[in-house]
Write a protein that holds these residues in place. Structure first.
Motif, short mmCIF file in Angstrom:
data_model
loop_
_atom_site.label_atom_id
_atom_site.label_comp_id
_atom_site.label_asym_id
_atom_site.label_seq_id
_atom_site.Cartn_x
_atom_site.Cartn_y
_atom_site.Cartn_z
N LYS A 278 0.38 -6.39 -5.83
CA LYS A 278 -0.21 -7.63 -5.33
C LYS A 278 0.61 -8.80 -5.86
N MET B 212 -9.00 0.52 3.08
CA MET B 212 -8.07 0.72 1.97
C MET B 212 -8.82 1.16 0.71
N CYS C 27 -5.17 -5.95 3.93
CA CYS C 27 -5.56 -5.03 2.87
C CYS C 27 -7.06 -5.02 2.66
N VAL D 283 -3.51 0.62 -3.24
CA VAL D 283 -2.87 -0.68 -3.50
C VAL D 283 -1.99 -0.54 -4.74
N SER E 269 -2.88 -9.82 2.22
CA SER E 269 -4.20 -9.71 1.62
C SER E 269 -5.31 -9.59 2.67
N LEU F 217 0.84 -1.19 0.00
CA LEU F 217 0.00 0.00 0.00
C LEU F 217 0.88 1.24 0.00
#
Length: 643
Positions: free
Chosen positions: A569, A561, A552, A566, A549, A455
């Motif tokens: 990933k 979030m 997030c 983001v 994950s 992030l």
């Protein structure tokens, strides 16, 4: 998933219906019915700790099976249910999901399903961890179940999604009453999973499923089941007992659920606790049970049902008794768990090949460590075990952001100790000795199948993240003696440590957040002297934070979030990142620098409970003033920390 028939209007499954007419109304008939329940098994079939590679007497469905057999022999009128989180959440569950991805293994029977078929479960509900490896893996696992699966508040929204459960069940059973007559009962079963499941498993369920409010779903559904002829309604509630019972979409609402009119019996779970307690054996006047976790207990509810002469009145619960039966107890002298029952040999044989395969896979060498890697003091100071995970995340993140503008940002890594005592008991710690490292050590360091997410956050959001984390500690008054340090309502996996920063924690301040992440003291500020590379953090300073994950998606309420925050990933699990990091050349664990700690409070002491093995590890934390005190009856050793 096997069911005999379904009622289109309600999605009911009806089983074992005998076409022969039976006498259904006998004046003042009385019937004894036993409800048996397991919950939060997490694919712990055998009494074996795959991380430590040794027997663990306090876990394993193979031992709960012995209790099930005994309970059935005492009362033939018995039904067996599971309350969810039975497939995933352990080394075995992860291993089966991993090997199941290959085309050659798509027909493989999940060992947990094989075990539950063997024990003749009457029904099960889904827990949040059932979705940890995605809908495809769950569908493959459930296709061979010889028992129906109910999930009343789950709605699959993806086009063409395979059915994995029904909304409710109506089981028909012919049972023997106290006078020796056959009575036919229609037993409705509803099942609920936490609404937060779609948040926690967002990467698998986004656009695929929705989970409705538990209590409202029960209010809507139970009258329909009564109208359809249900004599008894049982709720399999993968939800805890505490928390705000009136909050819509709340996580732990089994108490509020029990108060719903028309519900007779409730099986609770999810929070890995035991009910009944010495304070009571019912919820809102209804018989209830919560049977621990990993197969530690069998829940038993004995009902006395009475049917009046007027057949239209149906059956009522005239009396009940609830209990949990443990598979192990702690030895008073050693503090170690000791088995109370033996394994079911047939079940052990049934899963022996999967057990052997996992042990062989787990023993594959991946590296070495010159120091011990443990989580004994991870709630008190920097930990080499967490340091290693943080570095693995950062290495993967830097590779992923290479040659992008974000690679120039200040990079941080947030990690939490998944195994640090708590409800898991004194055995719930990572404790890897120096020397050879194998695959099971990587999964011991990172036990959940999360994936890496990064992030982009401003400095004030990073500091808020830390405030949420350190709310785990109680407020400590200066000069207090032997105050409790840790709030037991906060699990250790909610205690994020951010590597790349230095900071201190002022325990004289109140906690800003509660267990669910709700801000309860907005002006509280426990994080002081927070710096990046020696300079104080500016509120608008930009950081890239490596996390997972679960976080997030809003897991544990750390933050909301925005999609634009983001920036990265990974498709790999954090476990595989840790394993790859340990296998890479020249990457060896090292002693962790104490980059965070408590603001000193001279003359103040707090209490901290830990694995007794932590006594031998005290030289690893010479900067902490820790005094070993005594072993507690629950197996933990108590320490005094001088602040």
């Amino acid at each position: 998933m096997a069911t005999d028939s379904k009622t289109a209007a309600l999605g009911h499954a009806e089983q074992n219906a005998d076409s022969t007419d039976r006498a259904t109304s006998i004046a003042a008939a009385v019937l004894q019915l036993r409800i048996l329940a397991t919950s939060d098994l997490h694919a712990n079939i055998l009494a074996w700790d795959y991380h430590a590679n040794k027997i663990c007497p306090s876990r394993g469905l193979a031992r709960t099976a012995t209790l099930i057999a005994a309970a059935r022999s005492e009362q033939p009128n018995s039904l067996l249910f599971d309350n969810g989180d039975f497939l995933n959440g352990s080394a075995l569950g992860d291993h089966i999901a991993h090997i199941g991805q290959g085309a050659a293994n798509t027909a493989r029977l999940h060992p947990m399903i094989a075990a539950m078929n063997h024990l003749r479960y009457d029904a099960a509900t889904l827990g949040n961890h059932e979705f940890s490896h995605g809908l495809g893996a769950l569908t493959r696992s459930l296709r061979d179940a010889a028992f129906p699966v109910v999930a009343s508040n789950l709605r699959l929204t993806a086009q063409g999604a395979a059915e994995i459960s029904v909304r409710s069940l109506l089981l028909t059973r012919d049972l023997i009453d106290d006078a020796g007559h056959i009575q036919r009962l229609r037993i409705a079963v509803v099942g609920f999973l936490p609404p937060q499941t779609t948040i926690w498993e967002q990467r698998h369920l986004h656009g695929q499923a929705e989970v409705d409010d538990i209590v409202q779903t029960a209010h809507d559904l139970i009258p329909q089941l009564r109208a359809a002829g249900a004599d008894l309604v049982i709720a399999l509630s993968h939800s805890g007992i505490g928390g705000d019972q009136s909050d819509p979409f709340a996580e732990n609402v089994s108490l509020a659920l029990a108060a719903v009119a028309g519900l007779d019996v409730i099986v609770a779970g999810h929070t890995h606790t035991i009910f009944p307690t010495p304070g009571g054996d019912d919820l809102a006047g209804k018989p209830a049970v919560m049977p621990g976790f990993f197969g530690s207990h069998l829940g038993v509810i004995d009902l006395t049902l009475q049917k009046l002469a007027d057949a239209t009145t149906g059956w009522r619960v005239a009396d009940f008794r609830t209990q949990t039966r443990p598979i192990a107890a702690r030895d008073a002298a050693s503090g170690h768990p000791v088995a109370l029952v033996a394994d079911d040999p047939a079940l052990v044989a049934l899963v022996a090949q999967d057990h052997d395969d996992l042990r062989a896979w787990s023993d594959h060498p991946i590296g070495t460590t010159p120091i011990a890697l443990h989580s004994f003091f991870a709630l008190l100071t920097a930990s080499p075990a967490l340091d290693l995970i943080a570095e693995a995340q950062l290495q993967a993140l830097m590779q992923g952001l290479a040659d992008t503008p974000k690679s120039e940002f200040a990079m941080l890594s947030a990690v939490a100790p998944f195994k640090a005592g708590g409800r898991g008991g004194p055995e719930n710690y990572t404790a890897i000795p120096a020397g050879r490292l194998v695959r099971r050590n990587a999964s011991d360091l990172y036990v959940h199948p999360n994936s890496l997410v990064a992030l982009c956050l401003p400095g004030h959001a990073v500091l808020r993240w830390l405030e949420r984390s350190v709310s785990l500690f109680h407020q400590i008054t200066p000069g207090a003696q032997d105050a409790d340090l840790i709030n037991p309502d906060f699990p250790s996996y909610d205690f994020d440590v951010i590597y790349g920063l230095t900071y201190r924690v002022d325990l004289t301040q109140p906690a800003r957040f509660d267990r669910r992440g709700t801000e309860v003291a907005p002006r509280a500020c426990r994080i002081v002297d927070a710096c990046y590379r020696g300079a104080p953090i500016a509120p608008d300073q930009s950081f890239v934070l490596a996390t997972n994950s679960y976080r997030c998606a809003g897991g544990s309420g750390f933050a909301e979030m925005r999609p634009d925050q983001v920036i990265f990933k990974s498709f790999q699990s954090n476990q595989s990142l840790v394993e790859a990091f340990l296998q890479s050349d020249g990457q060896l664990p090292k002693p962790a620098a104490p980059h965070w700690g408590f603001v000193p409070q001279p003359g103040t002491t707090v209490l901290f409970d830990c694995d007794p093995r932590a006594i031998d590890a005290l030289p690893d934390v010479p900067h902490l003033r820790l005094d070993p005190l005594h072993r507690r009856p629950d197996g933990f050793h108590r320490f005094r920390l001088h602040l």
